[in-house]
Design a protein around this motif. Structure first.
Motif, PDB file in Angstrom:
ATOM      1  N   LEU A 136      90.835  66.828  54.834  1.00  0.00           N
ATOM      2  CA  LEU A 136      92.117  66.282  54.392  1.00  0.00           C
ATOM      3  C   LEU A 136      93.254  66.656  55.332  1.00  0.00           C
ATOM      4  O   LEU A 136      93.308  67.791  55.822  1.00  0.00           O
ATOM      5  N   CYS A 137      94.155  65.713  55.571  1.00  0.00           N
ATOM      6  CA  CYS A 137      95.375  66.068  56.303  1.00  0.00           C
ATOM      7  C   CYS A 137      96.547  65.237  55.802  1.00  0.00           C
ATOM      8  O   CYS A 137      96.353  64.177  55.195  1.00  0.00           O
ATOM      9  N   GLU A 138      97.730  65.762  56.031  1.00  0.00           N
ATOM     10  CA  GLU A 138      98.936  65.055  55.594  1.00  0.00           C
ATOM     11  C   GLU A 138      99.435  64.201  56.763  1.00  0.00           C
ATOM     12  O   GLU A 138      99.576  64.700  57.881  1.00  0.00           O
ATOM     13  N   ILE A 139      99.682  62.926  56.491  1.00  0.00           N
ATOM     14  CA  ILE A 139     100.082  62.016  57.568  1.00  0.00           C
ATOM     15  C   ILE A 139     101.553  62.239  57.936  1.00  0.00           C
ATOM     16  O   ILE A 139     102.431  62.188  57.072  1.00  0.00           O
ATOM     17  N   GLU A 140     101.782  62.509  59.206  1.00  0.00           N
ATOM     18  CA  GLU A 140     103.166  62.696  59.674  1.00  0.00           C
ATOM     19  C   GLU A 140     103.634  61.487  60.482  1.00  0.00           C
ATOM     20  O   GLU A 140     104.828  61.271  60.636  1.00  0.00           O
ATOM     21  N   GLY A 141     102.695  60.721  60.975  1.00  0.00           N
ATOM     22  CA  GLY A 141     103.038  59.497  61.700  1.00  0.00           C
ATOM     23  C   GLY A 141     101.824  58.581  61.694  1.00  0.00           C
ATOM     24  O   GLY A 141     100.692  59.030  61.472  1.00  0.00           O
ATOM     25  N   ILE A 142     102.062  57.309  61.898  1.00  0.00           N
ATOM     26  CA  ILE A 142     100.944  56.352  61.949  1.00  0.00           C
ATOM     27  C   ILE A 142     101.386  55.170  62.801  1.00  0.00           C
ATOM     28  O   ILE A 142     102.530  54.740  62.722  1.00  0.00           O
ATOM     29  N   VAL A 143     100.490  54.700  63.652  1.00  0.00           N
ATOM     30  CA  VAL A 143     100.866  53.598  64.543  1.00  0.00           C
ATOM     31  C   VAL A 143      99.710  52.594  64.628  1.00  0.00           C
ATOM     32  O   VAL A 143      98.544  52.976  64.671  1.00  0.00           O
ATOM     33  N   GLU A 144     100.080  51.315  64.603  1.00  0.00           N
ATOM     34  CA  GLU A 144      99.068  50.260  64.624  1.00  0.00           C
ATOM     35  C   GLU A 144      98.644  49.950  66.059  1.00  0.00           C
ATOM     36  O   GLU A 144      99.479  49.625  66.907  1.00  0.00           O
ATOM     37  N   LYS A 145      97.352  50.051  66.279  1.00  0.00           N
ATOM     38  CA  LYS A 145      96.735  49.674  67.558  1.00  0.00           C
ATOM     39  C   LYS A 145      97.511  50.161  68.791  1.00  0.00           C
ATOM     40  O   LYS A 145      97.975  49.353  69.609  1.00  0.00           O
ATOM     41  N   PRO A 146      97.658  51.483  68.930  1.00  0.00           N
ATOM     42  CA  PRO A 146      98.375  51.997  70.101  1.00  0.00           C
ATOM     43  C   PRO A 146      97.488  51.926  71.348  1.00  0.00           C
ATOM     44  O   PRO A 146      96.264  51.811  71.235  1.00  0.00           O
ATOM     45  N   SER A 147      98.110  52.028  72.509  1.00  0.00           N
ATOM     46  CA  SER A 147      97.310  52.130  73.728  1.00  0.00           C
ATOM     47  C   SER A 147      96.753  53.559  73.763  1.00  0.00           C
ATOM     48  O   SER A 147      97.213  54.432  73.020  1.00  0.00           O
TER      49      SER A 147
END
Ligand code: G1P
Length: 286
Positions: free
Chosen positions: A178-189
């Motif tokens: 388990l981890c807490e999401i601090e950022g998320i990005v769609e289809k990064p390079s």
């Protein structure tokens, strides 16, 4: 808890097979792909499923409906075993449909479910991700959701060169899974990716996600991205990522579809030995 299965995509990655067949109806051994996804939800105790469809997806509705003609033929032939099997498909769950009228992206497809979800927490299972596991993947996420009272997203590690195919999370570890999401990005390079932990098409959300989708502008690929809405959600409440147990396959990818068929066949007693024999012979000849 209700489940939403978006199945409105055009399936262009799987042409020509998807020219006149929805990709969700492509067979994996002897069942259409979407049945595995519906079965996963049902195994997790979900009995109300909303499938988001679009143009050319009529065969999905027909599949989960009763087929009177077929049933009467099976009855005439006294093939009660098949009859029972066909009934199980139409009785599996209470399945509803809504059309996404414009292909505006995954975020927009989920937004189409707002009225049906009606202010409750809900699960999302993407129609082109198949996950084989002892305990249904969405059930694992629902368990975590209940424990944490926060949205939970199923993730898994991918090779660095694959990050550009997925939503990628930036996470603070809570424990090994388990981890807490601090950022998320769609289809990064590869250079921009914050990690190699990819979103695997399974989510459990609080209904607050709808407000976040409403506020999400056009993102990657000119579409309204669910990933961008999740980012907004993480700014308002805790959202967790969970490394679920199971093997996941992407049905939009031809190689993965072939592998899914092999995996599904090997999981079945009736095909297993013959398949192993065939593959061994084939490899030794190569
Ligand atoms: C979608 C999501 C992506 C996720 C992926 C999983 O992308 O936008 O964040 O990682 O499903 O399969 P798609 O495969 O529809 O392009």
């Amino acid at each position: 808890m209700k489940a939403v299965i978006p199945a409105a995509g055009l399936g262009t990655r799987f042409l020509p097979a998807t020219k006149s067949t929805p990709k969700e109806m492509l067979p994996v051994v002897d069942k259409p792909a979407i049945q595995y996804v519906v079965e996963e939800a049902v195994r997790a105790g979900i009995d109300d499923i909303l499938i988001i469809t679009g143009r050319g997806k009529q065969s999905i509705e027909d599949y989960f409906d009763i087929s009177y003609e077929l049933e009467s033929v099976l009855k005439e032939r006294n093939d009660f075993e098949k009859l029972e099997e066909m009934r199980e498909i139409s009785d599996m769950a209470d399945i509803h449909y809504i059309r996404q009228k414009k292909p505006l992206g995954l975020g927009h497809a989920i937004l189409c479910a707002k009225k049906h979800v009606d202010g409750d927490n809900f699960a999302v299972l993407l129609g082109d991700d198949i996950i084989f596991s002892e305990k249904p993947c969405i059930g694992q996420l629902i368990e975590k959701f209940d424990e944490l009272n926060s949205s939970v997203i199923g993730v898994g590690e991918v090779p660095a060169e694959w990050v550009e195919k997925y939503g990628i999370v930036d996470c603070r570890a809570v424990d090994t899974r388990l981890c807490e999401i601090e950022g998320i990005v769609e289809k990064p390079s590869m250079d921009e990716a914050p990690s190699n932990l990819a979103v695997m098409g399974r989510y459990v959300f609080t209904p607050d996600i709808f407000e976040c989708i409403d506020e999400t502008g056009i993102g990657k690929g000119g579409e309204i991205q669910l990933t961008d809405a999740i980012k907004i959600l993480t700014e308002r409440q805790k959202v967790y990522a969970y490394r679920f147990e199971g093997r996941r396959f992407d049905l939009g990818d031809k190689t993965d579809w072939l592998k899914t068929n092999v995996e599904a066949a090997l999981n079945r007693e009736e095909f297993r030995d013959e398949m192993i024999k065939f593959m061994k012979e084939k490899i030794s000849r190569e």
